[in-house]
Design an enzyme around this catalytic site. Sequence first.
Site, PDB file in Angstrom:
ATOM      1  CE1 TYR A  56       1.075  -0.332   4.418  1.00 19.98           C
ATOM      2  CE2 TYR A  56       0.039   1.823   4.404  1.00 19.98           C
ATOM      3  CZ  TYR A  56       0.838   0.887   5.018  1.00 19.98           C
ATOM      4  OH  TYR A  56       1.414   1.180   6.233  1.00 19.98           O
ATOM      5  CG  LEU A  72       8.331   2.354   4.860  1.00 20.33           C
ATOM      6  CD1 LEU A  72       8.111   1.181   3.897  1.00 20.33           C
ATOM      7  CD2 LEU A  72       7.017   3.059   5.126  1.00 20.33           C
TER       8      LEU A  72
END
Length: 286
Positions: free
Chosen positions: A33, A207
């Site tokens: 996503y 991330l």
Amino acid sequence: MSHIAYVNGYYVPIGMAAVHVEDRGFQFADSIYEVCAVVDGELVDETLHFERLVRSLAAIEIPSPVTKPVLGLIYRETLRRNRVRNGLVYCQITRGQARRDHAFPSPSPVPTIVVTAKRVDPAKLERIRTTGVPAVTLPDERWARCSIKSTGLLPNVLAKQTAKNQGAYEAWLYDEQGMITEGTSTNAWIVSSDGILTTRHLDESILGGVTRGVFLALAADAGISCDERPFSVEEARQAREAFSTASTVGATPIVSLDGVTIADGKPGPITNDLNQRYRLHHKIGA
Ligand code: PDD
């Protein structure tokens, strides 16, 4: 909440928007996503988010179902239909629908793509930036490939709920060596007790946040050098400043960690300066 969702080529009222029960995103979190902020109708760092989407898809071998211009059109149409000028757009792409079997289906199914949008009150974000928020630290129980923006977020969800139960806004996660990796949905930064801006280096344990990258560039432009290295929970508690970054808000000052007040308990000067530069860079509130 979104009123209209884009699902596989159609704009559908949210109550009727659906994916198949054998969608691999639903069954295996076999999906990725992106979340992109929208400020005064403009998408923030659209290209960087698209590039990361492509990297995440490649990492789990899902063929990209959209080009950048097409996704840009879908984003703008979803925002328009939901009348969102300030908020965020969410995009999820799954491997698609197939009879349940762990290995990749053959032939490859058509990927599922869903886009939704929601409003976020800019005044609320400003209040958070002005006052700062408490955070707690918790063990990082996620998998070993956190650089992929996977929808497999159960450890993040559980940690965020634990933080919330403790009256905190975010949980900073620490690895087996007691070093902070990142937040449940943010990258973690400190200004160390000797005054150095510090954030963990990029590897599979975090991330690569789009905002993280932009903040590093803004810091460099401002002549603020940054140490990209792991820092410990103890170091964070004794930091001069601490903050979290994410696209939705820029930098969120962390004013206490595990109940220990950071410095004087107020957002620090480097945090405020970088936030100001971020807003100018994106013409936020201009
Ligand atoms: N979260 N680290 C994690 C684990 C994240 O989930 C996010 C973003 C970030 C910050 O990345 P960026 O600067 O690109 O937003 C770091 C989004 C906002 C979310 O899950 O809703």
